[in-house]
Design a protein around this motif. Structure first.
Motif, PDB file in Angstrom:
ATOM      1  N   ASP A 190      46.617  41.544  37.788  1.00  0.00           N
ATOM      2  CA  ASP A 190      46.573  42.929  38.265  1.00  0.00           C
ATOM      3  C   ASP A 190      46.288  42.985  39.766  1.00  0.00           C
ATOM      4  O   ASP A 190      46.938  43.733  40.514  1.00  0.00           O
ATOM      5  N   TYR A 191      45.330  42.181  40.210  1.00  0.00           N
ATOM      6  CA  TYR A 191      44.977  42.165  41.635  1.00  0.00           C
ATOM      7  C   TYR A 191      46.172  41.707  42.483  1.00  0.00           C
ATOM      8  O   TYR A 191      46.488  42.319  43.512  1.00  0.00           O
TER       9      TYR A 191
ATOM     10  N   ILE B  10      49.364  41.756  41.692  1.00  0.00           N
ATOM     11  CA  ILE B  10      50.439  42.751  41.651  1.00  0.00           C
ATOM     12  C   ILE B  10      50.138  43.894  42.609  1.00  0.00           C
ATOM     13  O   ILE B  10      51.032  44.384  43.320  1.00  0.00           O
ATOM     14  N   ASN B  11      48.884  44.312  42.659  1.00  0.00           N
ATOM     15  CA  ASN B  11      48.512  45.401  43.571  1.00  0.00           C
ATOM     16  C   ASN B  11      48.707  45.004  45.033  1.00  0.00           C
ATOM     17  O   ASN B  11      48.997  45.861  45.882  1.00  0.00           O
ATOM     18  N   HIS B  12      48.557  43.713  45.346  1.00  0.00           N
ATOM     19  CA  HIS B  12      48.675  43.273  46.735  1.00  0.00           C
ATOM     20  C   HIS B  12      50.077  42.779  47.101  1.00  0.00           C
ATOM     21  O   HIS B  12      50.477  42.875  48.269  1.00  0.00           O
TER      22      HIS B  12
ATOM     23  N   ASP C 227      42.960  40.263  35.088  1.00  0.00           N
ATOM     24  CA  ASP C 227      42.370  40.780  36.324  1.00  0.00           C
ATOM     25  C   ASP C 227      43.073  40.197  37.550  1.00  0.00           C
ATOM     26  O   ASP C 227      43.382  40.914  38.516  1.00  0.00           O
TER      27      ASP C 227
ATOM     28  N   GLY D  24      53.012  43.375  44.939  1.00  0.00           N
ATOM     29  CA  GLY D  24      54.087  44.103  44.275  1.00  0.00           C
ATOM     30  C   GLY D  24      54.475  43.401  42.987  1.00  0.00           C
ATOM     31  O   GLY D  24      54.280  42.193  42.828  1.00  0.00           O
ATOM     32  N   GLU D  25      55.037  44.157  42.064  1.00  0.00           N
ATOM     33  CA  GLU D  25      55.291  43.628  40.725  1.00  0.00           C
ATOM     34  C   GLU D  25      56.439  42.626  40.670  1.00  0.00           C
ATOM     35  O   GLU D  25      56.636  41.979  39.638  1.00  0.00           O
TER      36      GLU D  25
ATOM     37  N   ARG E 104      46.286  46.161  28.403  1.00  0.00           N
ATOM     38  CA  ARG E 104      45.904  46.623  29.751  1.00  0.00           C
ATOM     39  C   ARG E 104      47.025  47.444  30.393  1.00  0.00           C
ATOM     40  O   ARG E 104      47.063  47.629  31.598  1.00  0.00           O
TER      41      ARG E 104
ATOM     42  N   LYS F 182      53.628  38.276  50.777  1.00  0.00           N
ATOM     43  CA  LYS F 182      54.394  39.497  50.518  1.00  0.00           C
ATOM     44  C   LYS F 182      55.461  39.698  51.581  1.00  0.00           C
ATOM     45  O   LYS F 182      56.627  39.992  51.269  1.00  0.00           O
TER      46      LYS F 182
ATOM     47  N   ASP G 227      43.207  37.825  50.982  1.00  0.00           N
ATOM     48  CA  ASP G 227      44.078  38.990  51.116  1.00  0.00           C
ATOM     49  C   ASP G 227      45.043  38.820  52.281  1.00  0.00           C
ATOM     50  O   ASP G 227      46.196  39.277  52.218  1.00  0.00           O
TER      51      ASP G 227
ATOM     52  N   GLU H 270      49.099  38.943  51.976  1.00  0.00           N
ATOM     53  CA  GLU H 270      49.955  39.813  52.788  1.00  0.00           C
ATOM     54  C   GLU H 270      51.094  39.015  53.413  1.00  0.00           C
ATOM     55  O   GLU H 270      52.245  39.485  53.474  1.00  0.00           O
TER      56      GLU H 270
END
Length: 353
Positions: free
Chosen positions: A287-288, A290-292, A284, A294-295, A329, A252, A245, A249
């Motif tokens: 999705d993970y 993208i959540n961390h 999965d 951004g799309e 999904r 990102k 993670d 970050e």
């Protein structure tokens, strides 16, 4: 979504597979016939797969010796612990570059080596296969540094300076499962110099095979989007090559990108090389990430022709199964378009300037 989206992919090993092929003329077979493996031109077109980053890669010596000894210049003269001799390393990489050039030259305009977003988008419009040359592991540049300029002039626009092996540029990333990405020392001075030289050429710097210390070293010395062309989320699969993670970050913050690897060993929570793996596991990871991130910062980095795929995604012809699973999904059409192509176009344009 009524039509299959255009797919631009962050990583494949087709050029290495062509080099290892026992076919009489694998370039001809890729363009005009069929080829064992995950990719050939006919299947790519039917699937809407318009190309991506094509890796030039030096396979482990033991693998080549045991499975393709005819490809070695002097197999009897090399001991079992050696990866290769220096000239052989250079020749293997040059041979794969030549294969990419042959794909373009012999395709009657159906395949193009691209060095800009305009060229990639022209390929999309003209239904051509776009090849962006990528170097996975830079050992041969330690032997002949001037080859960086030669390969750049031939179209090389992306580089992963490290692979799993230790080299003059830094420690490789190789560890048993489960393991963190912290597997050794970071970049050497030569590794930092190489990355700076490539950054000055506005090349993509791929961190997918960097251990954690090399990853942070890279962030300290370059000012461009950080890209992992074929990596997944460490929180979901604790392979050392997947991203924590904290690394996500940092990617990102750099306005960078991660391409999701389809290899089951980098997807499954148990790290097993088991093809009985649901496509939901790929979603999965998407999705993970993208959540961390951004799309706008996640795409595909399949590792086609260099990985073990889930049974329901046995080659490029079944990519629609993954798109359907994404739709199920609740991925919107707009998000699917970003993941399958637009995000890669945007990050390449930022880096290549």
């Amino acid at each position: 979504m009524n039509a299959q989206p255009i797919i631009f992919d962050g990583h494949n090993d087709l050029l290495t597979r062509l080099w290892l092929s026992s076919a009489e003329d694998p370039v001809h077979d890729f363009i005009h016939a069929s080829l064992p493996g995950h990719l050939d031109l006919q299947r790519c077109r039917k699937a809407g797969w318009m190309g991506g980053l094509f890796s030039i890669f030096l396979p482990p010596y033991a693998y080549v010796k045991n499975n393709h000894p005819e490809k070695l210049l002097n197999p009897s003269g090399l001991d079992s612990d050696s990866d290769s001799d220096p000239q052989q390393i250079v020749d293997i990489c040059c041979a794969q570059l030549e294969l990419a050039q042959q794909l373009q030259a012999r395709s009657d305009g159906q395949i193009q080596i691209c060095t800009s977003l305009d060229q990639i988008q022209a390929c999309q419009q003209n239904q051509q296969l776009a090849i962006i040359l990528h170097l996975e592991g830079a050992e041969f540049l330690a032997i002949k540094p001037d080859l960086l300029d030669i390969f750049y002039d031939a179209g090389l626009r992306s580089i992963g300076p490290l692979w799993n092996r230790k080299s003059i540029f830094g420690d490789g990333l190789n560890a048993p499962f489960p393991h963190s990405p912290d597997t050794g020392s970071g970049l050497t001075n030569q590794g930092k110099d190489l990355i700076l030289a490539c950054s000055e050429k506005n090349m993509l710097i791929d961190v997918s095979h960097m251990n954690e210390r090399a990853f942070w070293d890279t962030l300290e010395i370059i000012n461009q989007p950080i890209v992992a062309t074929h990596s997944n989320a460490h929180a979901l699969c604790q392979q050392a090559r997947n991203l924590t993670d904290q690394q996500l970050e940092a990617i990102k913050q750099s306005n960078g990108m991660v391409g999701v690897n389809f290899d089951v060993a980098f997807l499954r929570a148990d790290g097993q090389r088991n093809t009985q793996t649901s496509l939901d596991v790929i979603v999965d990871h998407l999705d993970y990430l993208i959540n961390h991130l951004g799309e706008d910062h996640v795409g595909f980095g399949s590792d086609f022709d260099g990985c073990l795929l889930p049974d329901d995604l046995s080659d490029i012809s079944q990519i629609s199964m993954l798109i359907e699973r994404m739709q199920q999904r609740h991925f919107s059409d707009q998000l699917i378009e970003k993941v399958t192509s637009k995000n890669w176009f945007n990050v390449l344009n930022k880096i290549w300037k």
